[in-house]
Design an enzyme around this catalytic site. Structure first.
Site, short mmCIF file in Angstrom:
data_model
loop_
_atom_site.label_atom_id
_atom_site.label_comp_id
_atom_site.label_asym_id
_atom_site.label_seq_id
_atom_site.Cartn_x
_atom_site.Cartn_y
_atom_site.Cartn_z
N LYS A 1 -11.94 -12.06 6.75
CA LYS A 1 -10.54 -11.72 7.08
C LYS A 1 -9.96 -12.65 8.14
O LYS A 1 -10.57 -12.85 9.19
CB LYS A 1 -10.47 -10.30 7.66
CG LYS A 1 -11.01 -9.21 6.78
CD LYS A 1 -10.71 -7.84 7.39
CE LYS A 1 -11.39 -6.74 6.60
NZ LYS A 1 -11.05 -5.40 7.15
N ARG B 1 -2.26 3.29 13.15
CA ARG B 1 -2.95 3.90 12.01
C ARG B 1 -4.34 3.31 11.90
O ARG B 1 -4.51 2.11 11.77
CB ARG B 1 -2.18 3.66 10.70
CG ARG B 1 -2.60 4.66 9.59
CD ARG B 1 -1.97 4.33 8.24
NE ARG B 1 -2.55 3.12 7.72
CZ ARG B 1 -1.86 2.17 7.06
NH1 ARG B 1 -0.57 2.31 6.84
NH2 ARG B 1 -2.46 1.09 6.63
N ARG C 1 -4.61 6.36 0.54
CA ARG C 1 -4.20 5.34 -0.42
C ARG C 1 -5.32 5.14 -1.41
O ARG C 1 -6.49 5.07 -1.03
CB ARG C 1 -3.93 4.01 0.28
CG ARG C 1 -2.51 3.85 0.71
CD ARG C 1 -2.33 2.55 1.43
NE ARG C 1 -3.35 2.38 2.46
CZ ARG C 1 -3.56 1.24 3.10
NH1 ARG C 1 -2.86 0.18 2.83
NH2 ARG C 1 -4.50 1.18 4.04
N GLU D 1 -9.91 -0.97 9.31
CA GLU D 1 -9.17 -1.72 10.33
C GLU D 1 -8.34 -0.76 11.14
O GLU D 1 -8.18 0.42 10.78
CB GLU D 1 -8.25 -2.77 9.67
CG GLU D 1 -7.17 -2.15 8.81
CD GLU D 1 -5.88 -2.97 8.73
OE1 GLU D 1 -5.69 -3.89 9.54
OE2 GLU D 1 -5.06 -2.65 7.86
N ASN E 1 -4.49 -0.53 12.79
CA ASN E 1 -3.16 -1.16 12.79
C ASN E 1 -2.37 -0.76 14.02
O ASN E 1 -2.25 0.43 14.32
CB ASN E 1 -2.38 -0.72 11.54
CG ASN E 1 -3.02 -1.23 10.27
OD1 ASN E 1 -3.01 -2.43 10.00
ND2 ASN E 1 -3.64 -0.34 9.52
N LYS F 1 -7.75 -8.60 14.06
CA LYS F 1 -9.07 -8.32 13.48
C LYS F 1 -10.19 -8.80 14.43
O LYS F 1 -11.27 -8.24 14.48
CB LYS F 1 -9.23 -9.01 12.13
CG LYS F 1 -8.09 -8.74 11.13
CD LYS F 1 -8.25 -7.43 10.44
CE LYS F 1 -7.30 -7.16 9.28
NZ LYS F 1 -5.89 -6.97 9.55
N GLU G 1 -1.78 -9.33 8.83
CA GLU G 1 -1.49 -7.95 8.45
C GLU G 1 -0.69 -7.92 7.15
O GLU G 1 -0.05 -8.90 6.80
CB GLU G 1 -0.65 -7.27 9.54
CG GLU G 1 -1.35 -7.10 10.86
CD GLU G 1 -2.60 -6.27 10.76
OE1 GLU G 1 -2.65 -5.34 9.92
OE2 GLU G 1 -3.56 -6.56 11.48
N GLY G 2 -0.72 -6.78 6.51
CA GLY G 2 0.20 -6.58 5.38
C GLY G 2 -0.43 -6.74 4.01
O GLY G 2 0.25 -6.58 2.99
N SER H 1 2.57 1.54 8.05
CA SER H 1 3.55 2.08 7.11
C SER H 1 3.03 3.30 6.35
O SER H 1 1.90 3.73 6.53
CB SER H 1 3.99 0.98 6.15
OG SER H 1 2.87 0.43 5.55
#
Ligand code: ADP
Ligand code: MG
Ligand code: MG
Length: 508
Positions: A393, A129, A484, A151, A153, A331, A397-398, A158
Site C-alpha cells: 500500500k 472510521r 461494506r 486501516e 481513516n 498507512k 486514500e479512496g 464516507s
C-alpha cells in the site's frame, strides 16, 4: 449457515427488487449515476439519481467481533488524537516519506506554513472510521474469529449517511416479511443492527460547531462541507447535512474544493468568512470545515488548490481534520504501530489494558526500508510464493491504489528501490467465506463475498498544534458502523470506487 442466504425464486427476487429500489430512492439510499451509465443529453441538468449498490440480505457477522469493534472505538479515537497532537513524533514519520511521496511532503509544508504564522485555533475534530475484517486463524490455539484492522481513516470517512439507510432498508424488508421463512432462525429483530452513523456523525460536527463559540462580529455561523465536484456520492453527505440542521439546528453549506478561494476569505482575525454565490452580500462565519475532498492528490489539480488548503488551515475555523490529523492517518503510521515488537503504541496509550485490546486487532505490517523489519519485508515481497499472502500500500486514500499478492514482485521489480519506502507491506486478512446478493446498477449478482466492518468515531480535542502542549479531549464517542461487501473475486472493496456494496450486519 452454509445455505444463507437461500436461493430466491424468480417471483421472490422480483418482489424484493421492486421493494428495494423504491425504498432506496424514497429514503435517499442513492448515488448520482456514473457518467458512463447515462448520456449527458439524457440528463442535461443532472437531476437523475439511482439506487446505491446494496446487498439484498444483511450479511452474517459474528456478534462478539461486532461488539469488540464498537467497544474499542473510543480507544482508537484517543490513540489517533494523541498522534495528531504529537507533532514531533509525526515529523519523524513524515521525514521517512518526504523524499518519496510528494503529496505527504506538500501536506507537511502546509502544516509548517501555518505554524510559521501561528495556529489560531487549538481545537481539532476527527470524524474517523476504523475498518476491519473478521480473521480466522486455524493454527491458533484460540480458533474463535477475531477482528483485524484493515486501516484507520482520519479524513473524509464516507458512507456514514448511506449506512444508516441500508440498515433501515434491511429492517424494512425483514418487517415486511420479504425474506424467505427459511432465514427466520438467523434474520431476527435483535440480530439486525441499525447503524446510527448519520445522526452521530452529525452530532460530532455539531460538537465542533458549539465548541467554536460565538462570532465576535455577530455574524451568523455555519459549517462548511468542502467537497469534490462532481460528487456521485452526494446523498451520503446530504444525510449528514440534513441531520445537522434537523437534529442539531446547525446550518451547513457545500463548497467545491476548487471554489474555496472564490467564496471564502479570511478577515483580520483569520475568521473564515463564507459569502455564498446565491447571496454574495451575506457573510457567514465558518465554525467547522468538514473535508470531503482534499484527501487525494487528484483533488489538487493546480497550485491554487494548495493555496486554498493553506487558506483554510490558517483560518480560525475548526478543521475536520487538520493537516496533522490527516497525516496521522497515513498507512505508514499504522505500520509503525503494527510492526511486530513496535514500542510506539505505549507512547500514546499508557494504559496497558487498553493498548493490549487494540494490539489484538493489528495484522502484521512491515516497512520497505533498510531496517531489520524492512529487510524481512523485502524477502517476503519479492518471493512470489510468500508475496501472495500480502498487500502493498502507498500513502493514499479512496481506494484503487494498492497492489495485491502475486502482482507485488513484478511491481517492485519495476520500481527503483529508492522509492520502496513510500509503501508498506501488510499481511492479507483472510475472512471466512460468505455469500450474498449484490444489486449494482440494477444488475443482480450472486456469489461469494467478503465483508469489511467500519466503525465510526468522533473525537474533539484541544491542544497540540502549539509546541509543548499536551492537550485535552473534549468529546469522544463511537458513532455507528458501516458494513461494506464485495465479491470475493475483487481485491478492492471501495463502494465509491465501484467495487463494493453497502450492507448491514445480521449478528450471529
Ligand atoms: P484505502 O485507504 O484506499 O481505502 P485500504 O487499506 O482500505 O485503502 O485498502 C483498500 C481495500 O483493499 C480494502 O477495502 C480491502 O478490501 C482491501 N485490503 C486492504 N488491506 C487488506 C488486508 N490486509 N487484507 C485483506 N484485504 C485488504
Ligand atoms: Mg482509507
Ligand atoms: Mg479503505
Amino acid at each position: 449457515m452454509a445455505d444463507y442466504p437461500p436461493e430466491l425464486s424468480a417471483e421472490e427476487q422480483n418482489f424484493i427488487f421492486a421493494e428495494l429500489k423504491d425504498w432506496s430512492i424514497a429514503h435517499g439510499l442513492a448515488v448520482r449515476p456514473a457518467p458512463s451509465f447515462i448520456q449527458q443529453s439524457q440528463d442535461p441538468s443532472s437531476v437523475l439519481a439511482t439506487t446505491a449498490p446494496v446487498t439484498i440480505f444483511p450479511s452474517l457477522f459474528p456478534r462478539r467481533c461486532f461488539e469488540d469493534g464498537l467497544s474499542i472505538q473510543k480507544a482508537y479515537n484517543e490513540l489517533y488524537s494523541a498522534i495528531a497532537r504529537d507533532e514531533e513524533w509525526l515529523q519523524g514519520i513524515v521525514e521517512e516519506l518526504v523524499d518519496v511521496d510528494d503529496f505527504v511532503a506538500k501536506l507537511w509544508q502546509t502544516h509548517l506554513a501555518v505554524k510559521k504564522e501561528g495556529y489560531v485555533q487549538d481545537i481539532s475534530l476527527g470524524l474517523f472510521r476504523s475498518d476491519y475484517m473478521v480473521h480466522e486463524d486455524p493454527s491458533q490455539t484460540d480458533p474463535l474469529p477475531g477482528l483485524k484492522q484493515v486501516e484507520f481513516n482520519t479524513i473524509a470517512s464516507s458512507f456514514g449517511g448511506l449506512s444508516s439507510q441500508v440498515s433501515a432498508l434491511h429492517r424494512y424488508l425483514f418487517a415486511l416479511g420479504a425474506y424467505p421463512s427459511s432465514t427466520s432462525s438467523l434474520v431476527k429483530a435483535d440480530a439486525l443492527r441499525q447503524s446510527q452513523s448519520a445522526s452521530r456523525l452529525a452530532n460530532g460536527l455539531a460538537a465542533g460547531h458549539r465548541a467554536y463559540g460565538e462570532s465576535k462580529k455577530g455574524l451568523p455561523l455555519c459549517v462548511l462541507f468542502v467537497v469534490q465536484d462532481p460528487e456521485r456520492n452526494v446523498f451520503d453527505q446530504r444525510h449528514l447535512e440534513y441531520a445537522l440542521l434537523e437534529e442539531n439546528d446547525v446550518r451547513s453549506f457545500r463548497v467545491p474544493f476548487g471554489k474555496v478561494l472564490a467564496y471564502t476569505k479570511l478577515d483580520g482575525d483569520r475568521n473564515l468568512i463564507y459569502n455564498p454565490p446565491h447571496s454574495p452580500s451575506t457573510s457567514y462565519e465558518v465554525t467547522t470545515i468538514y473535508y470531503r475532498a482534499g484527501y487525494s492528490p487528484d483533488d489538487y489539480v493546480k497550485e491554487e488548490d494548495w493555496e486554498a488548503r493553506l487558506h483554510l488551515e490558517k483560518s480560525r475555523a475548526i478543521k475536520c481534520p487538520s493537516v496533522l490529523t490527516q497525516l496521522a492517518g497515513c498507512k505508514k503510521v499504522q505500520q509503525v504501530l503494527a510492526t511486530p515488537h513496535s514500542p510506539h503504541l505505549k507512547r500514546f496509550l499508557p494504559d496497558d489494558e487498553v493498548a493490549s485490546q487494540l494490539l489484538k486487532t493489528f495484522a502484521p505490517i512491515y516497512p520497505l526500508d533498510k531496517s531489520d523489519a524492512g529487510l524481512e519485508a523485502k524477502k517476503l515481497a519479492t518471493d512470489s510464493s510468500s508475496a501472495v499472502r500480502y498487500v502493498l500500500k502507498p500513502q493514499r486514500e479512496g481506494g484503487g491504489n494498492n497492489i495485491y499478492r502475486k502482482a507485488i514482485p513484478p511491481f517492485l521489480q519495476k520500481l527503483p528501490e529508492t522509492q520502496w519506502p513510500a509503501y508498506i507491506l501488510m499481511e492479507m486478512i483472510e475472512p471466512p467465506p460468505l455469500k450474498n446478493v449484490i444489486i449494482r446498477n440494477g444488475v443482480v449478482e450472486r456469489g461469494g463475498v467478503i465483508c469489511e466492518l467500519g466503525v465510526y468515531g468522533v473525537c474533539l480535542w484541544r491542544g497540540g498544534s502549539r509546541q509543548g502542549e499536551k492537550g485535552e479531549i473534549l468529546e469522544n464517542f463511537e458513532a455507528g458502523y458501516l458494513l461494506r461487501t464485495k465479491g470475493d473475486q475483487s481485491e478492492e472493496g471501495g463502494v465509491a470506487a465501484g467495487f463494493g456494496a453497502v450492507d448491514s450486519c445480521c449478528l450471529v
